[in-house]
Enzyme design. Structure first.
Site, PDB file in Angstrom:
ATOM      1  N   ASP A 342      54.190  46.953  55.885  1.00 52.74           N
ATOM      2  CA  ASP A 342      54.800  47.001  57.199  1.00 52.74           C
ATOM      3  C   ASP A 342      55.751  48.198  57.196  1.00 52.74           C
ATOM      4  O   ASP A 342      56.114  48.712  56.131  1.00 52.74           O
ATOM      5  CB  ASP A 342      55.576  45.693  57.433  1.00 52.74           C
ATOM      6  CG  ASP A 342      56.275  45.658  58.777  1.00 52.74           C
ATOM      7  OD1 ASP A 342      55.696  46.143  59.751  1.00 52.74           O
ATOM      8  OD2 ASP A 342      57.413  45.172  58.833  1.00 52.74           O
ATOM      9  N   ASP A 604      58.356  42.045  55.786  1.00 52.45           N
ATOM     10  CA  ASP A 604      59.654  41.373  55.859  1.00 52.45           C
ATOM     11  C   ASP A 604      59.831  40.493  57.088  1.00 52.45           C
ATOM     12  O   ASP A 604      60.843  39.819  57.228  1.00 52.45           O
ATOM     13  CB  ASP A 604      60.774  42.422  55.843  1.00 52.45           C
ATOM     14  CG  ASP A 604      60.862  43.193  57.158  1.00 52.45           C
ATOM     15  OD1 ASP A 604      59.806  43.487  57.754  1.00 52.45           O
ATOM     16  OD2 ASP A 604      61.986  43.492  57.597  1.00 52.45           O
ATOM     17  N   ASP A 608      54.642  39.119  59.427  1.00 50.69           N
ATOM     18  CA  ASP A 608      54.042  39.530  58.153  1.00 50.69           C
ATOM     19  C   ASP A 608      53.651  38.345  57.277  1.00 50.69           C
ATOM     20  O   ASP A 608      52.911  38.518  56.307  1.00 50.69           O
ATOM     21  CB  ASP A 608      55.014  40.424  57.372  1.00 50.69           C
ATOM     22  CG  ASP A 608      55.322  41.722  58.092  1.00 50.69           C
ATOM     23  OD1 ASP A 608      54.400  42.281  58.706  1.00 50.69           O
ATOM     24  OD2 ASP A 608      56.484  42.158  58.057  1.00 50.69           O
ATOM     25  N   ASN A 672      31.206  35.877  14.885  1.00 49.05           N
ATOM     26  CA  ASN A 672      31.264  34.958  13.743  1.00 49.05           C
ATOM     27  C   ASN A 672      30.568  33.633  14.043  1.00 49.05           C
ATOM     28  O   ASN A 672      29.872  33.071  13.194  1.00 49.05           O
ATOM     29  CB  ASN A 672      32.727  34.699  13.352  1.00 49.05           C
ATOM     30  CG  ASN A 672      33.304  35.859  12.559  1.00 49.05           C
ATOM     31  OD1 ASN A 672      32.571  36.631  11.951  1.00 49.05           O
ATOM     32  ND2 ASN A 672      34.621  35.983  12.566  1.00 49.05           N
ATOM     33  N   ASN A 697      39.804  28.893  12.780  1.00 55.74           N
ATOM     34  CA  ASN A 697      40.154  29.096  14.185  1.00 55.74           C
ATOM     35  C   ASN A 697      41.664  29.023  14.395  1.00 55.74           C
ATOM     36  O   ASN A 697      42.255  29.819  15.140  1.00 55.74           O
ATOM     37  CB  ASN A 697      39.435  28.040  15.031  1.00 55.74           C
ATOM     38  CG  ASN A 697      39.406  28.402  16.493  1.00 55.74           C
ATOM     39  OD1 ASN A 697      39.070  29.529  16.846  1.00 55.74           O
ATOM     40  ND2 ASN A 697      39.764  27.460  17.344  1.00 55.74           N
ATOM     41  N   ASP A 701      43.998  32.100  15.619  1.00 57.77           N
ATOM     42  CA  ASP A 701      44.819  31.968  16.832  1.00 57.77           C
ATOM     43  C   ASP A 701      46.272  32.324  16.547  1.00 57.77           C
ATOM     44  O   ASP A 701      46.942  32.957  17.382  1.00 57.77           O
ATOM     45  CB  ASP A 701      44.730  30.537  17.375  1.00 57.77           C
ATOM     46  CG  ASP A 701      43.423  30.296  18.124  1.00 57.77           C
ATOM     47  OD1 ASP A 701      42.751  31.291  18.459  1.00 57.77           O
ATOM     48  OD2 ASP A 701      43.082  29.128  18.371  1.00 57.77           O
TER      49      ASP A 701
END
Length: 855
Positions: A342, A604, A608, A672, A697, A701
């Site tokens: 705007d 604003d 809008d 894998n 795993n 991780d």
């Protein structure tokens, strides 16, 4: 039966046919509404309340908090993780199950908390409107609750009031209305009671119509209510806000990736289970093995990686004065390639400022400023924003001037005069609309020389006025006259034979940081488009101030004639849209999204709010109306638009670190798991025990948990980044087999060189798979070649070294015995170093080739 007839008759004119409302004389309008200046009776109001309902905007239907919370679990990724966790729990893998559930719960709670506290847009709209209004009811002037106003009511309005419903003006005196929050117009608008000569669908042209939620700046008015509640322009916006929000780029990407993982996991697990079952292995062992594979394939850290990434980004942005209300908006920010904004209140200050005070030749004149200041300083009516702009421009010395009288402003003369005395000489100073002030001028002054106004001079005055107006300025004219006689009271009749002095010009100035911010966004490869309710002339002037190159201008009236497909064809090449309504802003944003763009919107005003919700990322500013701030994903807390650029870079960093984990998961990790599936076809035993897969795993991780704080290459954040499932699949197809190749090489070496037993084989492959997929992150985390040109963060180095060290030590510990590991021979470690070195080199070569081909 009466009510039924009333509904047909009133709705037929009131709701669909605005042309009659705007162009009809007042008497004809009263006849349509079955009302009069005395207002409606209480009985009639009850009937109309049954037909039209209460004058309330639509409320968002509130869900039970637990239902709202549970809705966050419908993501495909979350579903995959929950299933994996439940199966792990069922087969006694309590530790792995607990880890998965903890990650899921923490991720969902974080997202829910951030977003639940922010959703109050419709409620803020409701609070903005006044609680009571003054109306004529039963022939008596009275205060009534806002909700009880109906079409046909006669309302009274004065300076400071909020308009309680959409209404047609019956009579007005000096009426100026601030409707910028609804229409985007930078200046208060003059309203009158005259019917429009012809109907125009643009609401900015409705000079005899008042909109719910706008405010009276000056003057008084009597109006008849036309629309109430959800039927008002304001209500339509509120209705739009409580609808389900459109799916954003981030949500689409996560959903698509989740479905891809779900399909791959299902196919691979099904394949492995049936192959193992066909080989007459234990059905329970085969099922446990398949479940372990499913957990290994599932990127269970992704929700945590995303949440930590987004939270880290939100904290970094908060330090720069940017409030992130919805965490996902940060990644959308990084993916954004078009920013629609705007103009009024975002690129500009939404504050009228005096910018020129010039004579007829366009030269700056202190006398023009002094006389303008005197006029604004001594006038006693309600000061307009233009008067405030003059008085706040700079301190002007008016010592020695004394006010004598004043001739107030009215809408017929369109000018205001004050009489002052200075050194025993009285002056009348007039300020107002150029065409009206010029009518009472017989002379003009330039450089202290006064001369008669000729036809040529009149043309010069008009030419200068048009020139300033075409540059987007709001222009007033100043004139004066030395009075020959002293008298106690002066009138409009004294406004004659005056001296034309010059022009004063006003503009809503651009924000100080707007120009630099737009250049920074351009450098970041983000295209800017201006969407405003203001006119073309003002918008072009602001663009000139900002150094913004206009490619094409499209107006609301032109958009109204276009079908969506026609709009989609021109929306990319157009970068300025003027006199557009909230619905048209929505159409523009949707057209851009349908053309494949990730769209941000900076606004604003009330008008809008729908666009803030429709866009992929809605951005508002601190001085915005409440509803805009509530509809936005991100709020700029400082008057500095440069933080937009900082936010974009933060979003790209967040996206980059998220993609690192995903690329790792779908290449090395998947490689894998494919190796495990392939090995199960020819090995007489499981290549790795289910518990070993789950430990692998878990350790992997842990090594990846520091990715959110990793550095991101400068060249990566130069351009917008977005989800590309085809790119991710290609990366998996090319990089995944590299991992599998070295896994099978390990199998060959262990079987035919080391003649490995089942426990030694499983131990060796556990070590090779974990170290390879942990180390390859340093290759995959950057597009640079060689990879060491991009330095990783220290936490990532620490977790990688810690995991590899732990993996190499575990076969020699009591924990290793629990997981059925054995001690490998020393020669294995030599082979492991060679395998890892070759893997890293080949992965680097394939990565370099891949990015050259696919970008």
């Amino acid at each position: 039966m009466v009510v039924k007839n009333l509904k047909i008759e009133v709705l037929d004119w009131a709701l669909p046919n605005m042309e009659k409302v705007l162009t009809s004389p007042i008497e004809e309008l009263f006849s349509h509404l079955k009302t009069s200046l005395n207002g409606l009776s209480s009985e009639e109001v009850k009937k109309r309340l049954e037909v039209f309902g209460y004058n309330e905007i639509v409320k968002k239907r509130k869900r039970v908090i637990i239902i709202d919370f549970l809705s966050y679990f419908k993501s495909p990724l979350i579903i995959i993780l929950l299933i994996a966790g439940l199966i792990s729990s069922f087969f006694g893998e309590a530790m792995n199950s607990a880890i998965i559930f903890t990650i899921v719960i923490l991720s969902v709670v974080l997202d829910f908390y951030q977003e639940y506290k922010a959703e109050r847009a419709a409620e803020m709209l409701k609070q903005r409107v006044a609680i009571t209004a003054t109306i004529f009811r039963d022939g008596v002037k009275k205060e009534v609750r806002l909700a009880e106003i109906v079409p046909g009511d006669i309302i009274f309005l004065s300076a400071g009031d909020i308009v309680p419903a959409d209404a047609r003006v019956i009579s007005a005196k000096d009426l100026f209305v601030n409707q910028s929050a609804l229409t985007g117009e930078s200046l208060p608008v003059e309203k009158n009671s005259l019917p429009l000569r012809s109907y125009n669908p643009l609401i900015t042209e409705w000079n005899n119509y008042l909109f719910m939620g706008t405010s009276i700046v000056s003057g008084t008015a009597i109006a008849v209510v036309i629309k109430t509640g959800s039927h008002t322009e304001y209500g339509k916006i509120a209705k739009r806000l409580v609808e389900r929000g459109a799916e954003t780029e981030f949500q689409r990407g996560i959903r698509s990736f989740g479905y891809m993982i779900m399909q791959l996991t299902f196919l691979l697990v099904l394949f492995v289970f049936f192959i193992n079952a066909l080989y007459l292995r234990s059905v329970l062992d085969s099922l446990l093995f398949a479940v372990a594979l499913a957990v290994g394939l599932t990127p269970e850290l992704l929700p945590m990686i995303i949440s930590v990434n987004l939270s880290k980004g939100a904290i970094a942005m908060a330090k720069k004065g940017v409030l992130v209300k919805r965490l996902a908006a940060i990644q959308n920010f990084g993916s954004m390639d078009i920013l629609c904004t705007d103009k009024t209140g975002t690129l500009t200050e939404n504050r009228i400022k005096l910018v020129l005070y010039v004579d007829l030749n366009g030269k700056e004149s202190e006398k023009v400023l002094l006389y303008s200041y005197l006029n604004s300083y001594y006038q006693t009516g309600l000061k307009s924003p233009l008067d405030d702009a003059i008085l706040s421009f700079k301190e002007v010395n008016i010592n020695g001037y004394k006010k004598v009288d004043e001739v107030p402003f009215d809408f017929i003369r369109k000018r205001l005069s004050i009489v002052v005395e200075y050194q025993n000489q009285r002056f009348i100073i007039t300020k107002g609309a150029p065409e009206e002030v010029t009518k009472v001028c017989s002379y003009y002054e330039i450089g202290g020389i006064i001369a008669d106004i000729t036809d040529e001079v009149y043309r010069n005055i008009e030419r200068k006025y048009v020139e300033l107006s075409n540059e987007g300025y709001r222009v007033l004219t100043v004139a004066y006259k030395c009075l020959k006689e002293d008298k106690p009271i002066y009138t409009a009749n004294d406004e004659k034979e005056m001296v034309f002095l010059g022009f004063i010009a006003f503009l809503d100035p651009p924000r100080e940081t707007a120009r630099e911010a737009l250049q920074l966004l351009k450098n970041a490869n983000i295209k800017l488009k201006i969407l405003t309710g203001d006119n073309e002339l003002v918008t072009k002037k602001v663009c000139e101030y900002l150094g913004f190159d206009i490619k094409r201008v499209l107006t609301g009236s032109e958009i109204a004639q276009m079908q969506d497909d026609a709009l989609a064809r021109v929306v990319d090449e157009t970068n300025v849209f003027c006199r557009v309504t909230p619905a048209q802003k929505d159409r523009i944003i949707n057209a851009l999204k349908n053309n494949g763009h990730v769209v941000g919107f900076l606004g604003d005003g009330i008008n809008d709010a729908p666009s803030l919700k429709t866009s992929d990322v809605g951005i508002s500013v601190e001085n915005a109306v409440d509803v805009a701030k509530e509809s936005a994903d991100i709020i700029l807390l400082q008057n500095d638009l440069r933080v937009l650029h900082d936010g974009v870079l933060e979003g790209r960093k967040t996206f980059g670190n998220t993609m690192k984990y995903i690329m790792m998961g779908i290449s090395s990790n998947f490689g894998n798991m494919f190796s495990v599936a392939g090995a199960s076809l020819f090995l007489p035993f499981l290549p790795m025990l289910p518990t070993q897969i789950l430990l692998n795993n878990l350790l992997y991780d842990f090594s990846q948990s520091t990715i959110p704080v990793d550095e991101v290459d400068r060249e990566y954040i130069d351009k917008p980044k977005r989800w590309d499932i085809r790119f991710i699949k290609r990366f998996m197809i090319y990089l995944g087999p590299v991992s599998s190749l070295f896994d099978f090489l390990t199998f060959f070496i262990m079987l035919f060189i080391f003649n490995a037993s089942e426990p030694l084989f499983q131990t060796a492959w556990f070590l090779e798979s974990l170290t390879s997929q942990t180390l390859v992150i340093f290759v995959i985390r950057t597009k640079r070649s060689p990879f060491w040109k991009s330095k990783p963060c220290r936490p990532l180095l620490f977790t990688t070294i810690a995991v590899i060290t732990f993996a190499l030590i575990i076969p020699y510990t009591l924990l290793g015995e629990i997981f059925r590991f054995v001690k490998p021979p020393i020669t294995f470690y030599i082979a492991l170093v060679l395998i890892l070195s070759a893997y890293i080199i080949l992965a680097e070569i394939i990565k370099n080739w891949f990015y050259k081909r696919y970008g």
